[in-house]
Design an enzyme around this catalytic site. Structure first.
Site, short mmCIF file in Angstrom:
data_model
loop_
_atom_site.label_atom_id
_atom_site.label_comp_id
_atom_site.label_asym_id
_atom_site.label_seq_id
_atom_site.Cartn_x
_atom_site.Cartn_y
_atom_site.Cartn_z
N SER A 243 32.12 -31.73 -66.56
CA SER A 243 32.32 -30.37 -66.07
C SER A 243 33.51 -30.30 -65.12
CB SER A 243 31.02 -29.87 -65.41
OG SER A 243 31.05 -28.48 -65.21
N ASP A 360 27.49 -24.67 -75.23
CA ASP A 360 27.80 -24.74 -73.80
C ASP A 360 28.29 -23.37 -73.33
OD1 ASP A 360 28.79 -25.22 -71.25
OD2 ASP A 360 29.65 -27.16 -71.77
N HIS A 390 25.22 -27.49 -71.85
CA HIS A 390 26.30 -27.97 -70.99
C HIS A 390 26.17 -29.45 -70.64
CE1 HIS A 390 29.47 -27.96 -68.09
NE2 HIS A 390 28.66 -28.14 -67.05
#
Length: 415
Positions: A243, A360, A390
């Site tokens: 991320s 995601d 995610h």
């Protein structure tokens, strides 16, 4: 008319900034003070008066009064655990029973509330203060994690490792979420380590806030360089980022293309979701980032993290996670990092593996595809997992094992 506008709009926001948001850093307070300084100067009959005189004419508290009140409010919030700040890093506390109902008193301040952490006590910048802390170039203590120490005895600390792996965690979380990844890599002969980024987990700094993503990158290289000194010169170095950590990994590799033997990106934040950010939102975000940089502008939807309810609950219950949401300044700096990465995709020539779930909702899978399509790397690979959310490394067990296996095998083949 301007006086009415001032009383109805500007002044209430000033009170919000002073009492509710209550900036910790002096530079943030100066920005807010300058807003009121300019606003009061435009009022009829007050133009030629000093700032303090204008405040008295309007029946408003003086600058010094508001500063002291702001510090007292912040002190109250810290002592009563209203703010998620480690008060032991700010004050030396002592139990006491003979004051007006208070259970503790402050013996001495450790650091001023309105100063940045660059003046914190400790050794010189960039020098480790203990086995689990380093001080970055901005004077902030960063919590460090070295997983190999948990699995090996002192006699095996100096064994030969196949490579060093630094793990860069995502926004609001912390490095301790990556124990499972670390254990698998340790079993393959890697030395795995990480730190909580500034403002995250057990590291110092305003929660989930940064002035520029360059600071994250600087901290990564500082930490890795310190660890590299303990190993043979040609030991391979890898970085694994999830991320926000994916963005940090890409920015790091772009700044020093020959540094990493390989880069692994797990659901990286490297491109805005199509249609998610309008020009109006961007403009509003820039204004908020300037005036209220630490204002939370959007909540993270934890249900979109993983299809595994246990993983979601672990995240929601974790006290080291910052649960308040995305801050204005951080969001603006993320957008700026998107521009930097997009401009550099075509110059990427370092080995990488990018992994992403096609469901995601937090980080656009299109960004991973664009990186793969435009990069000039001879050694590049992309895997898109159908139906995954995610945190693909935190999906239900069978799917999680697939992702972890892909990560470990890719690194194993390049060590």
């Amino acid at each position: 008319m301007f006086l009415n506008l001032y009383k109805s709009l500007i002044r209430p926001n000033m009170e919000y900034a002073s009492c509710i948001w209550n900036p910790m850093l002096l530079k943030d307070k100066i920005v807010i003070e300058n807003v009121q300084r300019r606003a009061t100067k435009r009022l009829n009959g007050l133009t030629n008066l000093s700032y303090e005189q204008r405040l008295r004419s309007l029946g408003l508290p003086s600058l010094e009064y508001r500063r002291k009140r702001s510090d007292l409010i912040q002190m109250f919030k810290i002592i009563n655990n209203i703010d998620k700040v480690d008060k032991d890093k700010l004050f030396t506390m002592s139990p006491i029973t003979f004051t007006r109902g208070h259970s503790k008193k402050i013996l001495k301040p450790v650091s001023r509330l309105e100063s940045s952490s660059s003046e914190q006590p400790g050794k010189a910048n960039g020098v480790a203060v203990s086995d689990d802390q380093i001080i970055n170039s901005r004077g902030q203590k960063l919590f460090c994690k070295y997983w190999n120490k948990e699995k090996q005895s002192e006699d095996s600390q100096n064994q030969d490792y196949r490579g060093l792996v630094f793990v860069a965690h995502g926004l609001a979380e912390h490095c301790l979420f990556y124990k499972e990844v670390a254990d698998l890599l340790i079993n393959k002969g890697f030395y795995v380590f990480s730190h909580d980024h500034a403002g995250h987990g057990q590291s110092e700094g305003p929660r989930s806030h940064i002035d520029t993503f360059d600071h994250y990158v600087q901290d990564v290289f500082q930490h890795i360089d310190q660890v590299k000194e303990k190993f043979p010169e040609k030991t391979p170095v890898f970085i694994v980022g999830h991320s926000m950590g994916g963005a940090i990994s890409v920015l790091s590799a772009m700044s020093r293309p020959q540094y990493f033997t390989g880069v692994v990106l797990i659901g990286p934040a490297i491109q805005a979701s199509p249609g998610a950010i309008s020009p109006i939102k961007i403009m509003a975000g820039k204004v908020l980032a300037r005036i209220f940089p630490q204002m939370c502008i959007e909540k993270l939807k934890t249900k979109d993290l993983s299809r595994d309810p246990d993983a979601v609950k672990e995240y929601e219950d974790d006290k080291l996670v910052f649960h308040d949401g995305i801050k204005a300044k951080w969001g603006l700096e993320l957008l700026r990092s998107f521009d930097v990465m997009k401009a550099g995709f075509a110059k990427v020539d370092w080995p990488f593996l990018v992994l992403h779930g096609d469901h995601d909702k937090m980080c656009a899978v299109e960004g991973s595809q664009t990186l793969y399509d435009e990069a000039q790397s001879k050694d590049k690979q992309i895997k898109i997992y159908k139906g995954f959310y995610h945190q693909i490394h935190k999906e239900p067990r069978d799917d999680r094992d697939t992702v972890l296996k892909d990560i470990v095998e890719w690194l194993d083949q390049r060590a």
